[in-house]
Design a protein around this motif. Structure first.
Motif, short mmCIF file in Angstrom:
data_model
loop_
_atom_site.label_atom_id
_atom_site.label_comp_id
_atom_site.label_asym_id
_atom_site.label_seq_id
_atom_site.Cartn_x
_atom_site.Cartn_y
_atom_site.Cartn_z
N VAL A 8 0.86 -1.19 0.00
CA VAL A 8 0.00 0.00 0.00
C VAL A 8 0.89 1.23 0.00
O VAL A 8 1.81 1.34 0.80
CB VAL A 8 -0.93 0.02 1.24
N ARG A 10 0.91 5.58 -0.11
CA ARG A 10 0.18 6.85 0.00
C ARG A 10 0.48 7.66 -1.25
O ARG A 10 1.63 7.81 -1.64
CB ARG A 10 0.66 7.59 1.24
N VAL A 11 -0.56 8.17 -1.90
CA VAL A 11 -0.37 8.96 -3.11
C VAL A 11 -1.21 10.23 -3.05
O VAL A 11 -2.20 10.30 -2.33
CB VAL A 11 -0.75 8.16 -4.39
N ILE A 13 -2.82 12.02 -5.93
CA ILE A 13 -3.10 12.02 -7.36
C ILE A 13 -3.40 13.42 -7.88
O ILE A 13 -2.98 13.78 -8.97
CB ILE A 13 -4.25 11.04 -7.67
N PHE A 19 1.91 10.78 -13.76
CA PHE A 19 1.81 9.67 -12.81
C PHE A 19 3.16 9.35 -12.19
O PHE A 19 3.27 9.11 -11.00
CB PHE A 19 1.25 8.45 -13.53
N LEU A 23 4.24 9.26 -8.10
CA LEU A 23 4.82 8.15 -7.35
C LEU A 23 6.16 8.52 -6.72
O LEU A 23 6.46 8.09 -5.62
CB LEU A 23 4.98 6.92 -8.24
N SER A 26 5.45 10.23 -3.46
CA SER A 26 4.58 9.52 -2.53
C SER A 26 5.41 8.80 -1.48
O SER A 26 6.59 8.54 -1.67
CB SER A 26 3.73 8.50 -3.30
N GLU A 40 -5.91 -4.28 0.83
CA GLU A 40 -7.07 -3.39 0.71
C GLU A 40 -7.59 -2.98 2.08
O GLU A 40 -7.97 -1.82 2.29
CB GLU A 40 -8.16 -4.05 -0.12
N ALA A 43 -5.28 -0.31 3.27
CA ALA A 43 -5.54 0.95 2.56
C ALA A 43 -6.78 1.63 3.15
O ALA A 43 -6.79 2.85 3.35
CB ALA A 43 -5.71 0.69 1.07
N GLU A 54 -5.22 9.71 -0.44
CA GLU A 54 -5.53 8.50 -1.18
C GLU A 54 -4.40 7.48 -1.01
O GLU A 54 -3.22 7.85 -0.92
CB GLU A 54 -5.72 8.81 -2.65
N MET A 56 -2.96 3.70 -2.60
CA MET A 56 -3.02 2.81 -3.75
C MET A 56 -2.51 1.43 -3.34
O MET A 56 -1.48 1.31 -2.69
CB MET A 56 -2.14 3.37 -4.87
N LEU A 58 -0.74 -1.83 -4.49
CA LEU A 58 0.19 -2.23 -5.54
C LEU A 58 0.38 -3.74 -5.51
O LEU A 58 0.37 -4.34 -4.44
CB LEU A 58 1.55 -1.57 -5.31
#
Length: 94
Positions: A8, A10-11, A13, A19, A23, A26, A40, A43, A54, A56, A58
């Motif tokens: 997981v 942290r981003v 966006i 993109f 990253l 992040s 999940e 997250a 947010e 993400m 991965l």
């Protein structure tokens, strides 16, 4: 042996148009999850603790190693990709 893993990150966006730049800036993932469900859940937990941020999930999707090959009379290192499949990676990765 199934060696798939999830992480997981942290981003932010909305803060970056590209993109890759998003990253780079992040927070780096710190924990390896054995299942997508676990990642999940993490997250979701982190999102609840950090409103407006947010996260993400991965997934590791390939294993790459270099192999020596002769090309045009020269020894070069060529990247070899192995894709995961149901049941894990090929035997030499177990």
């Amino acid at each position: 042996m199934d060696i798939r893993f999830f992480m997981v990150a942290r981003v932010d966006i909305d803060a970056f148009e590209e993109f890759g730049e998003m990253l780079k800036r992040s927070a780096a993932p710190r924990y390896v999850h054995q299942t997508r469900a676990s990642a999940e859940a993490e997250a979701e937990r982190l999102a609840a603790l950090n409103p407006g941020v947010e996260f993400m999930v991965l997934e590791g999707v390939a294993v790459v190693h270099a192999e020596a090959r002769e090309i045009s009379g020269k020894q070069v290192q060529v990247p070899i990709y192995q894709q995961p499949y149901h049941g894990g990676y090929p035997a030499h990765y177990s």
